[in-house]
Design a protein around this motif. Sequence first.
Motif, mmCIF file in Angstrom:
data_model
loop_
_atom_site.group_PDB
_atom_site.id
_atom_site.type_symbol
_atom_site.label_atom_id
_atom_site.label_comp_id
_atom_site.label_asym_id
_atom_site.label_seq_id
_atom_site.Cartn_x
_atom_site.Cartn_y
_atom_site.Cartn_z
ATOM 1 N N THR A 252 35.226 41.711 24.224
ATOM 2 C CA THR A 252 34.050 40.832 24.355
ATOM 3 C C THR A 252 33.553 40.668 25.779
ATOM 4 O O THR A 252 32.445 40.161 25.988
ATOM 5 C CB THR A 252 34.399 39.439 23.798
ATOM 6 O OG1 THR A 252 35.645 39.023 24.385
ATOM 7 C CG2 THR A 252 34.542 39.474 22.284
ATOM 8 N N THR B 285 18.197 43.674 19.244
ATOM 9 C CA THR B 285 18.945 44.926 19.111
ATOM 10 C C THR B 285 19.407 45.120 17.673
ATOM 11 O O THR B 285 19.298 46.214 17.101
ATOM 12 C CB THR B 285 20.158 44.921 20.062
ATOM 13 O OG1 THR B 285 19.665 44.844 21.394
ATOM 14 C CG2 THR B 285 21.006 46.170 19.878
ATOM 15 N N LYS B 286 19.917 44.033 17.085
ATOM 16 C CA LYS B 286 20.409 44.154 15.711
ATOM 17 C C LYS B 286 19.279 44.468 14.749
ATOM 18 O O LYS B 286 19.432 45.261 13.811
ATOM 19 C CB LYS B 286 21.179 42.893 15.313
ATOM 20 C CG LYS B 286 22.547 42.864 15.993
ATOM 21 C CD LYS B 286 23.268 41.535 15.870
ATOM 22 C CE LYS B 286 24.524 41.548 16.729
ATOM 23 N NZ LYS B 286 25.064 40.210 16.976
ATOM 24 N N TYR C 98 23.834 47.028 24.599
ATOM 25 C CA TYR C 98 25.171 47.614 24.475
ATOM 26 C C TYR C 98 26.142 46.812 25.296
ATOM 27 O O TYR C 98 26.234 47.043 26.495
ATOM 28 C CB TYR C 98 25.114 49.073 24.935
ATOM 29 C CG TYR C 98 26.409 49.840 24.790
ATOM 30 C CD1 TYR C 98 26.982 50.057 23.545
ATOM 31 C CD2 TYR C 98 27.053 50.346 25.921
ATOM 32 C CE1 TYR C 98 28.161 50.768 23.427
ATOM 33 C CE2 TYR C 98 28.231 51.068 25.804
ATOM 34 C CZ TYR C 98 28.778 51.274 24.552
ATOM 35 O OH TYR C 98 29.948 51.992 24.452
ATOM 36 N N PRO C 99 26.830 45.792 24.762
ATOM 37 C CA PRO C 99 26.813 45.429 23.344
ATOM 38 C C PRO C 99 25.520 44.691 22.962
ATOM 39 O O PRO C 99 24.754 44.274 23.848
ATOM 40 C CB PRO C 99 28.036 44.527 23.200
ATOM 41 C CG PRO C 99 28.229 43.925 24.553
ATOM 42 C CD PRO C 99 27.776 44.979 25.533
ATOM 43 N N THR D 204 23.911 42.015 22.452
ATOM 44 C CA THR D 204 23.832 40.558 22.633
ATOM 45 C C THR D 204 22.409 40.042 22.412
ATOM 46 O O THR D 204 22.211 38.851 22.166
ATOM 47 C CB THR D 204 24.314 40.175 24.047
ATOM 48 O OG1 THR D 204 23.640 40.997 24.996
ATOM 49 C CG2 THR D 204 25.816 40.388 24.173
ATOM 50 N N ASP D 205 21.460 40.898 22.519
ATOM 51 C CA ASP D 205 20.065 40.523 22.234
ATOM 52 C C ASP D 205 19.850 40.665 20.719
ATOM 53 O O ASP D 205 20.059 41.749 20.162
ATOM 54 C CB ASP D 205 19.138 41.483 23.015
ATOM 55 C CG ASP D 205 17.666 41.162 22.762
ATOM 56 O OD1 ASP D 205 17.339 40.437 21.797
ATOM 57 O OD2 ASP D 205 16.836 41.687 23.533
ATOM 58 N N GLN E 54 29.972 41.416 26.708
ATOM 59 C CA GLN E 54 28.838 40.570 26.317
ATOM 60 C C GLN E 54 28.256 39.843 27.526
ATOM 61 O O GLN E 54 27.132 39.351 27.481
ATOM 62 C CB GLN E 54 29.277 39.574 25.243
ATOM 63 C CG GLN E 54 29.663 40.291 23.947
ATOM 64 C CD GLN E 54 30.179 39.365 22.881
ATOM 65 O OE1 GLN E 54 30.271 38.167 23.085
ATOM 66 N NE2 GLN E 54 30.508 39.922 21.719
ATOM 67 N N ASN E 55 29.037 39.778 28.583
ATOM 68 C CA ASN E 55 28.563 39.151 29.816
ATOM 69 C C ASN E 55 27.709 40.152 30.597
ATOM 70 O O ASN E 55 28.218 41.172 31.060
ATOM 71 C CB ASN E 55 29.781 38.720 30.648
ATOM 72 C CG ASN E 55 29.363 38.154 31.990
ATOM 73 O OD1 ASN E 55 28.175 38.002 32.282
ATOM 74 N ND2 ASN E 55 30.357 37.844 32.811
ATOM 75 N N PRO E 56 26.396 39.864 30.731
ATOM 76 C CA PRO E 56 25.524 40.831 31.430
ATOM 77 C C PRO E 56 25.906 41.004 32.899
ATOM 78 O O PRO E 56 25.475 41.967 33.538
ATOM 79 C CB PRO E 56 24.133 40.224 31.289
ATOM 80 C CG PRO E 56 24.349 38.783 30.990
ATOM 81 C CD PRO E 56 25.664 38.668 30.271
ATOM 82 N N ARG F 56 21.298 46.326 28.939
ATOM 83 C CA ARG F 56 21.422 44.859 28.849
ATOM 84 C C ARG F 56 20.890 44.379 27.502
ATOM 85 O O ARG F 56 19.751 44.620 27.143
ATOM 86 C CB ARG F 56 20.642 44.187 29.965
ATOM 87 C CG ARG F 56 21.364 44.294 31.296
ATOM 88 C CD ARG F 56 20.927 43.197 32.258
ATOM 89 N NE ARG F 56 21.695 43.290 33.511
ATOM 90 C CZ ARG F 56 21.166 43.496 34.718
ATOM 91 N NH1 ARG F 56 19.855 43.594 34.851
ATOM 92 N NH2 ARG F 56 21.941 43.554 35.784
ATOM 93 N N GLY F 57 21.719 43.689 26.770
ATOM 94 C CA GLY F 57 21.332 43.172 25.465
ATOM 95 C C GLY F 57 21.468 44.218 24.376
ATOM 96 O O GLY F 57 21.515 43.897 23.190
#
Lengths: 238, 238, 238, 238, 238, 238
Positions: free
Chosen positions: A66, F225-226, F218-219, F221-222, A69-71, F215-216
Amino acid sequence: MGLKAETRDRLKTVSTATLATALYKRGLRSQFIQDVKPLNPALPVMVGEAFTLRYMPAREDLNPITVFQNPEHPQRKAVEICPAGAVLVMDSRKDARAASAGSILISRLMMRGVAGVVTDGGFRDAAEIARLAIPAFHSRPSAPTNLTLHQAIDINVPIGCGDAPVFPGDVVVGDGDGVMVIPAGIADEIADEAVEMTAFEDFVTEQVLAGRSIRGLYPATDPQTKVDFEAWRKQTGR
Amino acid sequence: MGLKAETRDRLKTVSTATLATALYKRGLRSQFIQDVKPLNPALPVMVGEAFTLRYMPAREDLNPITVFQNPEHPQRKAVEICPAGAVLVMDSRKDARAASAGSILISRLMMRGVAGVVTDGGFRDAAEIARLAIPAFHSRPSAPTNLTLHQAIDINVPIGCGDAPVFPGDVVVGDGDGVMVIPAGIADEIADEAVEMTAFEDFVTEQVLAGRSIRGLYPATDPQTKVDFEAWRKQTGR
Amino acid sequence: MGLKAETRDRLKTVSTATLATALYKRGLRSQFIQDVKPLNPALPVMVGEAFTLRYMPAREDLNPITVFQNPEHPQRKAVEICPAGAVLVMDSRKDARAASAGSILISRLMMRGVAGVVTDGGFRDAAEIARLAIPAFHSRPSAPTNLTLHQAIDINVPIGCGDAPVFPGDVVVGDGDGVMVIPAGIADEIADEAVEMTAFEDFVTEQVLAGRSIRGLYPATDPQTKVDFEAWRKQTGR
Amino acid sequence: MGLKAETRDRLKTVSTATLATALYKRGLRSQFIQDVKPLNPALPVMVGEAFTLRYMPAREDLNPITVFQNPEHPQRKAVEICPAGAVLVMDSRKDARAASAGSILISRLMMRGVAGVVTDGGFRDAAEIARLAIPAFHSRPSAPTNLTLHQAIDINVPIGCGDAPVFPGDVVVGDGDGVMVIPAGIADEIADEAVEMTAFEDFVTEQVLAGRSIRGLYPATDPQTKVDFEAWRKQTGR
Amino acid sequence: MGLKAETRDRLKTVSTATLATALYKRGLRSQFIQDVKPLNPALPVMVGEAFTLRYMPAREDLNPITVFQNPEHPQRKAVEICPAGAVLVMDSRKDARAASAGSILISRLMMRGVAGVVTDGGFRDAAEIARLAIPAFHSRPSAPTNLTLHQAIDINVPIGCGDAPVFPGDVVVGDGDGVMVIPAGIADEIADEAVEMTAFEDFVTEQVLAGRSIRGLYPATDPQTKVDFEAWRKQTGR
Amino acid sequence: MGLKAETRDRLKTVSTATLATALYKRGLRSQFIQDVKPLNPALPVMVGEAFTLRYMPAREDLNPITVFQNPEHPQRKAVEICPAGAVLVMDSRKDARAASAGSILISRLMMRGVAGVVTDGGFRDAAEIARLAIPAFHSRPSAPTNLTLHQAIDINVPIGCGDAPVFPGDVVVGDGDGVMVIPAGIADEIADEAVEMTAFEDFVTEQVLAGRSIRGLYPATDPQTKVDFEAWRKQTGR
């Protein structure tokens, strides 16, 4: 300041071997990043200023999957802020048992115009990286995620890479032999000298392949060699 | 915050082997600084918070002998500002081909009340250091000055030492087996657990030396073992 | 020519660490024989001119046990002709998997007045050698006969030992940190400089152990340090 | 079958170096366990038949600390069933980054009359083991529990230890130089030969320390040497 | 004397693996130069008599770039005097951190008719060398000039290369697996035997690819195998 | 039980890097066979259950060339009984100084339908093996016969290979990065998860190559993206 366009262009025409000799003449014997090789040897010479990423050994509790997940995670951040034209150089403590990065991050570097990427560890997805149009150098392929052994901890600080000192802004050049690091302050003069040396080496190679002995030719202890070289320069326009 | 006096005292009574097991139970498998040994194995257990010094590979032009005239040279500065009671831990990239420090600097650390010093490289003047009353751990003796291969570059940043992650403030413990690094946040609980484990191990050792089998005893799968241990604790006041 | 008696005497009073620094100041960074240690650390400093023996990898058909019946076998011959006062330095290609020599040969060297013996491999009968009154340095003990992996091939040629260049006649000095190789031509001046440095280091050590900071003291950037040192020299007669 | 008492007694009087030469004469060049050393060099020569324990790399899910609650865990079982008089030899894949065993288990081996213990990895609690009256040989101390990297998987199968082949029942001999492995079938004859060789080597050592040259003496190519040796045997009763 | 033309021709038709087995049968187990590979794996098998060059560690004051002005510098001299048809084998002490040679010298060797070149270090200009029509074997590419770490010191003496013993005149054979060294005195018989073995191995390969089990076939313990092989030889004229 | 056909098929579509991450999420950090590479990188992904062969160090008297006449010799037997669809994994103790096998045996494995072969040592006849249609992974080519250093001793026992634990029946997957070992009990779930991860990574790669930031993405988190990924799955049918 910064790497001049013409210096960059000149460095693209010389080899790391020639640069190593030019640096050797100045007493610099440790500027070769030991034991890294290009994933795609067919790409042109890599040239750019060093932008660095430092890894330390990973502590298990600080490196769950995880963390990405931190940008601001330094590995991901480095990939997004490494300047176009620079070379991202990673200090992976010569440990290729886990990856330093994979094809997605290196694709992103390529798209951002980064000039190349180097680790003294290993990359994962090596076959895919080898098909990208960005020079990448590592020790050997490595499938495990970097979190297994490496924690990205610092961006753009002085590092070691393959036992070579690398300061941000140093000029990094890579070809089939590996990667040389030129101290920023002497990049211009080294480029100039290397271009001259390359002309002479090309002349010598031509002569040798024509059957001439290296005695008196390489180095040019026979005065005739200098005469011949000047003629060759005129003839070839170099 | 910081290392509590009572935690320090407890840690002085346990072994790095016991600590390693306590950390292993929490999923921490990489906290042993690999391949360092005490210069004087007769000294008491070393305990202190990590204060770090990071070396990078030396570049010849940046490392004339005169660099030490600069009072801000990181190696010399670290020796003067490392807090009393702390352990100075050096990231020498596991390279003992040149020294990380010598007897004069380590004498100064001792006089300043520093609790110990660790490098994953080597110390010079090793025989003299072995006679000092400060615990020192290294890989092997090394006569060449650090400038030969190591440039001190950063003070008190997170580092690797012998493949272990070391953050400033982590609690460093050293004995005959080598050096363990306890993450700062769990030092108290690890110390408590290790003291308990040590009591049990001392009981087990006594039993084994009296001829008892380890079956049921170590670990204590036989209920009688727990009964006997409780009796032993009462008897010995532990 | 040859090592002067007074140079030998001076070198017996200094450390390999001090010599390494003196050589470093002259641009010589590779004179430390890496990864060897004294079998008996309690003996005085070893000093002598290098007399060399070169081993190559052994070929099975050339190395039956009977080869030693030949009085001209280079290993045995070297032991009988190495001059008194010299140090026998063996190039064992950093391979300690078989021995470079054993206690009988080293006893003979001792009886012949040889000043010491060094291999970058290992000695057999290490415990017995450690009880002899001749300084011996190796990487680690090794029981197998040299014939297993090493064939003695050349006497008194230039060699590598522990990655250091060793020319016959170079001055070899060994103590608890290991072994330094001083080029023959500068042995006198290095000895003189090292004696001076040692006096200063002894003064500094005294000061540090009395509680003085290294700032301004080591190196002596504070003019008072030089004043104090001169006073100390007068007082101590050094 | 099994190791004869008189062979054991003879082997206690010879060195691993002598045994290595006797094995070398029979074409056996790989019987030295590379890179292990005694924790207590002051103990007598270790002799016993090999009883082996094989470790494989540990998989995390199979190695929680609770595995030791199983009385059949191979590490613990090996400690309880290794025969008195035998030597427990562990194949730790030359990996000392985690321990092969610690002081409690080795105390138990001692109490059970086991003749010694060898790993090509490392032991934890090394300082305590060094105080026990059982010979123990390892590469270097290592605090982490074996579960960190080693899973005990097989008892008394043929193994490798320090690159040497070890079959159950082979005769294992250890001294200050390290550990030799004698194939079971030739232990008696090797012991006899080594005792003879040792007598001659002791004679030679005496002669050398009295000032005699090794020429003609070692090996005994001068007929007088044989005469002198016979006289010495009579005189010394050997 | 020297390598017969027909022996050379035969050796060009066999593999280093087959030669290794033929040498193994004669008790020679150390004739493989460890850890070198061809720069151009597409070239034919390399065969030639060994002509050697020995490097020692470089001392900085003896290795300015100007040393090459001396026509007698051993590296340059070796390149000019190595006989046509020979293989230049370099002892670089298994150290590829600096180059053993570069493309100009190797071009000259090619033009002089030298049969190949081997180092247990690395070559610079590796990509260019890979395009030359001379077999070259090394450990890995290395940009730094040889002067950085290697001083050429001896021509055509016995050396070690990749832990193999190499005597001048030994017959050196290289292919995709690496390089074998055949003692000069048995080159003819080894070539004959290897040709025979190769015929049988080719037959076996054909059979295996046709679906036959290796049982009884390889080795030929089933009498039918020998019958089939004889038939195959007749049919194929081998 | 055993490897399901659909799991095998799924694993053929994912990379070792993706599998490494899936295993990492379950706390398995040691399942990568370190430092092996495919002899023919152009072959499809290798998948199969592990069938193992364990080598120990060779003792000279037990390994004459005639041992292969015994049809029960473990190396030859393993080649004949390794099940079709399985991967033969060899524990060569990370020692490539002698071969683990050659082209004839590997041809036989191919003909028998074996899915691949892995050693942490080296293969001989490497160029020929590279032309076979069976995936083979090793550390580097090695000409000497296995008898030189390796004695095959056990078939289908748990082993170490490249520092990874390998149990018979574990699922072994190999590609350009090297070889991962999936514990048998979780192969199905790992395959499922890896297929899902691969879909997402392919989507991410497409996006990155189209210029999108990681950013957002991969992973993911945005939240967008999903959304985008779901749309992509519909569109691509994955």
